[in-house]
Design a protein around this motif. Structure first.
Motif, short mmCIF file in Angstrom:
data_model
loop_
_atom_site.label_atom_id
_atom_site.label_comp_id
_atom_site.label_asym_id
_atom_site.label_seq_id
_atom_site.Cartn_x
_atom_site.Cartn_y
_atom_site.Cartn_z
N LEU A 172 0.86 -1.18 0.00
CA LEU A 172 0.00 0.00 0.00
C LEU A 172 0.90 1.23 0.00
O LEU A 172 1.71 1.41 0.90
CB LEU A 172 -0.91 0.01 1.23
N ILE A 173 0.76 2.06 -1.02
CA ILE A 173 1.57 3.27 -1.15
C ILE A 173 0.68 4.48 -0.89
O ILE A 173 -0.33 4.68 -1.56
CB ILE A 173 2.20 3.38 -2.55
N TYR A 174 1.08 5.27 0.10
CA TYR A 174 0.34 6.49 0.44
C TYR A 174 1.18 7.70 0.06
O TYR A 174 2.36 7.79 0.39
CB TYR A 174 0.02 6.49 1.94
N GLY A 239 0.30 -13.61 -13.03
CA GLY A 239 1.74 -13.81 -12.97
C GLY A 239 2.52 -12.54 -12.72
O GLY A 239 3.71 -12.59 -12.40
N GLY A 240 1.84 -11.39 -12.86
CA GLY A 240 2.53 -10.12 -12.72
C GLY A 240 1.96 -9.28 -11.59
O GLY A 240 1.62 -9.78 -10.52
N THR A 241 1.85 -7.97 -11.87
CA THR A 241 1.45 -7.00 -10.84
C THR A 241 0.27 -6.19 -11.33
O THR A 241 0.24 -5.75 -12.48
CB THR A 241 2.62 -6.05 -10.51
N LEU A 242 -0.70 -5.98 -10.45
CA LEU A 242 -1.84 -5.11 -10.73
C LEU A 242 -1.78 -3.94 -9.77
O LEU A 242 -1.85 -4.11 -8.56
CB LEU A 242 -3.15 -5.88 -10.56
N MET A 243 -1.63 -2.74 -10.33
CA MET A 243 -1.62 -1.52 -9.52
C MET A 243 -3.00 -0.90 -9.55
O MET A 243 -3.54 -0.59 -10.62
CB MET A 243 -0.59 -0.53 -10.03
N LEU A 244 -3.59 -0.69 -8.38
CA LEU A 244 -4.91 -0.08 -8.26
C LEU A 244 -4.74 1.29 -7.61
O LEU A 244 -4.52 1.41 -6.41
CB LEU A 244 -5.84 -0.96 -7.44
N ASP A 245 -4.82 2.33 -8.44
CA ASP A 245 -4.58 3.70 -7.99
C ASP A 245 -5.86 4.27 -7.40
O ASP A 245 -6.96 4.05 -7.92
CB ASP A 245 -4.11 4.54 -9.18
N GLU A 246 -5.72 5.03 -6.30
CA GLU A 246 -6.85 5.64 -5.61
C GLU A 246 -7.91 4.60 -5.26
O GLU A 246 -9.10 4.77 -5.53
CB GLU A 246 -7.45 6.78 -6.44
N ILE A 247 -7.46 3.53 -4.63
CA ILE A 247 -8.37 2.42 -4.32
C ILE A 247 -9.46 2.85 -3.35
O ILE A 247 -10.54 2.25 -3.30
CB ILE A 247 -7.55 1.23 -3.75
N ARG A 281 0.14 -9.95 -7.91
CA ARG A 281 0.56 -9.12 -6.78
C ARG A 281 -0.18 -7.79 -6.86
O ARG A 281 -0.23 -7.16 -7.93
CB ARG A 281 2.06 -8.86 -6.83
N ILE A 282 -0.74 -7.35 -5.74
CA ILE A 282 -1.48 -6.09 -5.70
C ILE A 282 -0.60 -5.00 -5.10
O ILE A 282 -0.04 -5.16 -4.01
CB ILE A 282 -2.76 -6.22 -4.87
N ILE A 283 -0.48 -3.90 -5.83
CA ILE A 283 0.10 -2.67 -5.29
C ILE A 283 -1.01 -1.62 -5.38
O ILE A 283 -1.45 -1.27 -6.47
CB ILE A 283 1.35 -2.21 -6.06
N ALA A 284 -1.47 -1.18 -4.23
CA ALA A 284 -2.56 -0.20 -4.18
C ALA A 284 -2.03 1.14 -3.72
O ALA A 284 -1.04 1.21 -2.97
CB ALA A 284 -3.67 -0.68 -3.24
#
Length: 468
Positions: A172-174, A239-247, A281-284
């Motif tokens: 989680l990136i803030y 297999g990769g990464t899903l970035m969910l911006d402003e979750i 992999r989730i990066i939110a």
């Protein structure tokens, strides 16, 4: 229906019809026989059909549905069904596909139905965008080497982010808007063992709820009106990464579905009966303090704990101003290459202003300011204050004016005066100096002082400034 027991559609005054034509949502009203009696300007634009081709004609003779039951208006008319905020895809009389989000309900008076109305918002373009996700392939181009800054604040985040590349735990990136959250997300992906797999990002605030669910989870044909077979972002990012911006912009029900997919590591397309395993992999990211978001209920607490296995807080630019010189040089060099210029640097007064400015838009704002300045430069000269945006020029002038001398109390020589007398004396001196610097231009002086021109004129008269 028996005409003796039903109400006739009342006629509208022309003023009401004019009002309906002025609003920015589509309005379509049919009477008991399914004949169109109101069809406003916005609806005609959305469906690309002149009013005369619709009014006084049956909706099933005009629009192409697989069956009458696929028409929400017909359902409201025949069965009294109401539909709120539902998506509908259909075709006009030319075969053009239309997708709208509608509120549809029967019109009743004393429990008797006399027609039905549909209030529509056009999402045709957005729907086409969602279908293109089936062919989507984002590219993660940033790495840690491209993150600029030597400050302790940014170096600490860099260290923690690099450690997060060793696992597949959620991150989680803030950070405020413009701090570089996606740059960190892409760097983590590229430095992990998933670097050769897909990296897909989606801004959750960019699309309405009616579309984002299908984009995330996919759909099967027949899952809802107009649905087609297409994989969602979870399947595409397998297999990769899903970035969910402003979750935190997702509604709570969607957040609950998202949590279930993350926990079960499987996804079910809308309308399907089977689930499919996914390894993602989730990066939110969030643009507000996640604890505050949980308290405000814009972020579910259970989802927060599931995502924040690793939490990174990207500092705003105002908290890492020691990085300003190297960031400024980077953007000057970037736009020198892009615009084929040879701008050497920013002038000393600009550098000084940059260090005092709060940078609400963070690094993105700095980049845009440099780019805008270099669009105005005609020769290879340093970037001066004159090349900055007008609001920055004004702030810089006010900052300079604030350093002007005002009458000061000398330790041993001055008689103590009443505070109000001293304040008025200081105000008079300050205004006189600003007017001197603006060569008597009252409008410009008022702008620098941050007050209205009338207010400055009042003070000039009160202090008799300029009178001999």
């Amino acid at each position: 229906m028996n005409d003796s027991h039903t109400k006739k559609m009342p006629e509208l005054h022309p003023a009401y019809l004019q009002l309906l034509d002025s609003i920015d949502v589509g309005i379509h009203v049919v009477d008991l026989d399914g004949l169109s009696v109101i069809y406003n300007r916005r609806m005609a634009e959305m469906e690309d059909m002149p009013k005369e081709e619709v009014l006084n004609r049956n909706i099933l003779d005009i629009f192409m549905f697989n069956s009458a039951e696929d028409s929400r208006l017909w359902q409201a008319l025949q069965h009294g069904r109401s539909h709120r905020n539902e998506k509908q895809t259909y075709f006009n009389n030319k075969g053009l596909e239309i997708t709208t989000v509608n509120d549809t309900f029967p019109l009743q008076l004393n429990t008797e139905t006399f027609g039905a109305v549909e209030i529509a918002r056009d999402i045709t373009k957005l729907e086409r965008m969602s279908r293109e996700t089936g062919r989507r392939k984002d590219e993660a181009k940033f790495t840690f080497d491209q993150i600029i800054g030597k400050s302790d604040a940014i170096q600490t985040v860099m260290t923690n982010a690099k450690r997060a590349t060793r696992t597949s735990s959620s991150v989680l990136i803030y950070g405020e808007t413009g701090t570089g959250k996606e740059l960190f997300a892409q760097s983590i992906h590229n430095s992990s063992d998933r670097g050769s797999k897909p990296f897909i990002s989606q801004n959750c605030a960019a699309l309405p709820d009616s579309l984002i669910e299908g984009i995330l989870f996919g759909s099967v044909k027949g899952g809802f009106t107009g649905a087609t077979n297409h994989p969602g972002l979870f399947e595409q990012a397998d297999g990769g990464t899903l970035m969910l911006d402003e979750i935190n912009s997702l509604n709570p029900s969607l957040q609950a579905k998202l949590l279930r997919v993350i926990q079960e590591k499987s996804v079910r397309r809308i309308g399907d009966t089977k689930s499919k395993d996914v390894n993602v992999r989730i990066i939110a990211t969030v643009n507000e303090d996640p604890i505050t978001a949980v308290k405000n209920k814009s972020l579910r607490e259970d989802l927060y704990y599931r995502l924040s296995v690793v939490t990174l807080m990207i500092p705003p630019l105002r908290d890492r101003k020691e990085d300003l010189p190297v960031l400024t040089d980077h953007f000057v060099n970037k736009f020198n290459d892009l615009f084929q210029l040879s701008v050497p640097y920013v002038a000393a007064d600009v550098e000084e202003f940059f260090s005092s400015y709060e940078w609400p838009g963070n690094i993105r704002e700095l980049e845009h300011v440099i780019e805008g300045a270099m669009n105005l430069i005609s020769h290879d000269e340093p970037i001066g204050l004159d090349f900055l945006p007008l609001h920055m020029q004004n702030k810089a002038s006010v900052s300079t004016a604030s350093a002007l001398d005002v009458p000061a109390l000398q330790p041993n020589n001055d008689t103590i005066r009443p505070l109000q007398e001293y304040i008025e004396s200081a105000e008079k001196h300050y205004i006189e100096e600003v007017l001197r610097r603006t060569e008597g231009n009252i409008t410009q002086a008022a702008s620098l002082l941050g007050i209205k021109r009338q207010s400055l004129q009042y003070r000039i008269n009160k202090h008799r400034i300029g009178e001999q």
